[in-house]
Design a protein around this motif. Sequence first.
Motif, PDB file in Angstrom:
ATOM      1  N   GLU A  71      -5.420   6.306  -3.511  1.00 23.81           N
ATOM      2  CA  GLU A  71      -4.401   7.216  -2.997  1.00 23.81           C
ATOM      3  C   GLU A  71      -3.051   7.031  -3.691  1.00 23.81           C
TER       4      GLU A  71
ATOM      5  N   ALA B  42      -4.030  -7.017   2.429  1.00 25.94           N
ATOM      6  CA  ALA B  42      -5.090  -7.008   1.419  1.00 25.94           C
ATOM      7  C   ALA B  42      -6.113  -8.105   1.687  1.00 25.94           C
TER       8      ALA B  42
ATOM      9  N   GLY C 171      -3.316  -0.860  -5.044  1.00 26.53           N
ATOM     10  CA  GLY C 171      -4.278  -1.212  -4.013  1.00 26.53           C
ATOM     11  C   GLY C 171      -5.358  -0.201  -3.740  1.00 26.53           C
ATOM     12  N   THR C 172      -5.052   1.087  -3.842  1.00 27.19           N
ATOM     13  CA  THR C 172      -6.019   2.121  -3.480  1.00 27.19           C
ATOM     14  C   THR C 172      -5.868   3.340  -4.381  1.00 27.19           C
TER      15      THR C 172
ATOM     16  N   ARG D  68     -14.620  -1.154   3.800  1.00 28.35           N
ATOM     17  CA  ARG D  68     -14.600  -0.023   2.866  1.00 28.35           C
ATOM     18  C   ARG D  68     -13.374  -0.073   1.964  1.00 28.35           C
ATOM     19  N   TYR D  69     -12.248  -0.504   2.513  1.00 23.06           N
ATOM     20  CA  TYR D  69     -11.014  -0.554   1.736  1.00 23.06           C
ATOM     21  C   TYR D  69     -10.763  -1.924   1.111  1.00 23.06           C
TER      22      TYR D  69
ATOM     23  N   PHE E 292       0.831  -1.197   0.000  1.00 29.25           N
ATOM     24  CA  PHE E 292       0.000   0.000   0.000  1.00 29.25           C
ATOM     25  C   PHE E 292       0.873   1.257   0.000  1.00 29.25           C
TER      26      PHE E 292
ATOM     27  N   GLY F 170      -7.202  -2.643  -6.532  1.00 32.57           N
ATOM     28  CA  GLY F 170      -6.912  -3.468  -5.369  1.00 32.57           C
ATOM     29  C   GLY F 170      -5.759  -4.424  -5.623  1.00 32.57           C
TER      30      GLY F 170
ATOM     31  N   ALA G  54      -6.453   4.319   7.853  1.00 29.92           N
ATOM     32  CA  ALA G  54      -7.761   3.929   7.316  1.00 29.92           C
ATOM     33  C   ALA G  54      -8.747   3.558   8.415  1.00 29.92           C
TER      34      ALA G  54
ATOM     35  N   PRO H  45      -6.445   1.655  -9.807  1.00 27.96           N
ATOM     36  CA  PRO H  45      -6.553   1.339  -8.379  1.00 27.96           C
ATOM     37  C   PRO H  45      -7.683   0.350  -8.072  1.00 27.96           C
TER      38      PRO H  45
ATOM     39  N   ARG I 247     -10.986  -5.188  -1.187  1.00 31.79           N
ATOM     40  CA  ARG I 247     -11.265  -5.452  -2.601  1.00 31.79           C
ATOM     41  C   ARG I 247     -11.242  -6.959  -2.833  1.00 31.79           C
TER      42      ARG I 247
END
Length: 394
Positions: free
Chosen positions: A174, A304, A171-172, A368-369, A154, A193, A333, A191, A371
């Motif tokens: 960001e 993950a 992954g995200t 929420r994060y 990440f 995941g 997070a 992004p 995947r």
Amino acid sequence: MAEAIVTSRGPETAVILSVSAGTGHMQAARAIELAMQELSPATRVVTLDTFKYTTPLLEKLILGTYMEMLRLSPQLYGYLYQQSERGRLLAGTAKQEFNRLLNRFTAGKLIGLIESLRPGIILCTHPFPLGVMDALRSSGLLTGCLLAGVITDFTVHAYWVFEHVDIYIVGTPELVGEFAAFGIDSRVVRPVGIPVLPAFASQPDRTAARAALGLDLQLPVLLLMGGGLGMGAMLDVATLLGHADLSCQIVCIAGRNTVLQDKLSRMAPELRQPLHVVGYTEQVPLYMAASDLLISKAGGLTCAEALASGLPMVVVSPLPGQEERNAQFLAAAGAGVYVKKLSHLLPVLQDIFRSPGCLARMADAARRYGRPRAAYDSVQCLLQGYAAWQAVAR
């Protein structure tokens, strides 16, 4: 079961290049391979361990030194990692010289194999082979395929960044900005995941998972992991929790660390808490589905997988470098807590379990994060990118 791709035809062959340093990079490769088999069954997937195609001396020098450094002097590895981040001392020249050395002793053997396979897609789940492929492409080779990389943490390190890569899977969202800081076009970065095994997209509920594993249906489950190699302070953590005043059951996955597995098994009868000791297993998705909290170091694939399972995480003894960055990401997070000293672990756990709603809020943040379909979405990106490349090539 995923729906088959109908919008574009996949290539006859896709090659995945990885490195067997730890297990996370190869696990990401396996996740992509399984998802590709479902979404594009006509595509043959060939997964290669890059160092099998270099000289034995270079393999021993790089992988041997890396593993020994992690074992004997992780702080030195952390220092070198930090000094090679963007804008630091080793980010430029050292990266170029390392890739030149790797390319010199690896490219010759790999290029012959790749040319014989004629892949439409080359995907790298480790920066070493990605650097070799980028060098080959910059010299005018590998123009007849899509070149992609999967970032398995990440964070974005300078050693992952190359100018001739067509797609980066991260992954995200960001991380898109982190690539932009390196001058990489955001359109290249997807992004979707970190790819986890397709089994994470169809996990059972907690009660069913516990029943399937023979665990107590009522007691909370604390899952201890140290990656596929069983690294970290797992023995110390299990000892601490096993003697603590906690109402729980402990599952410890020792991975391929048979010495650790034997020590934990001998210790189990002496503990206050039930301790279930597991060696290397393909049932990590089921164990995560059964658990309330994961205690582990912070390998990218482990993080993950936890997020994909909606499983809160307490990070203990992360390796300096990328694992510290992963731990910081989880904490920011709200899906995890970063415990820097083992002596702080028990008070942190007591706070989590005694604070109303704390565990549920952490689980919501993880979901929420998470995947769970990242492998499928990654394959979709690759197939769509391949179709677009074909259209331009025509």
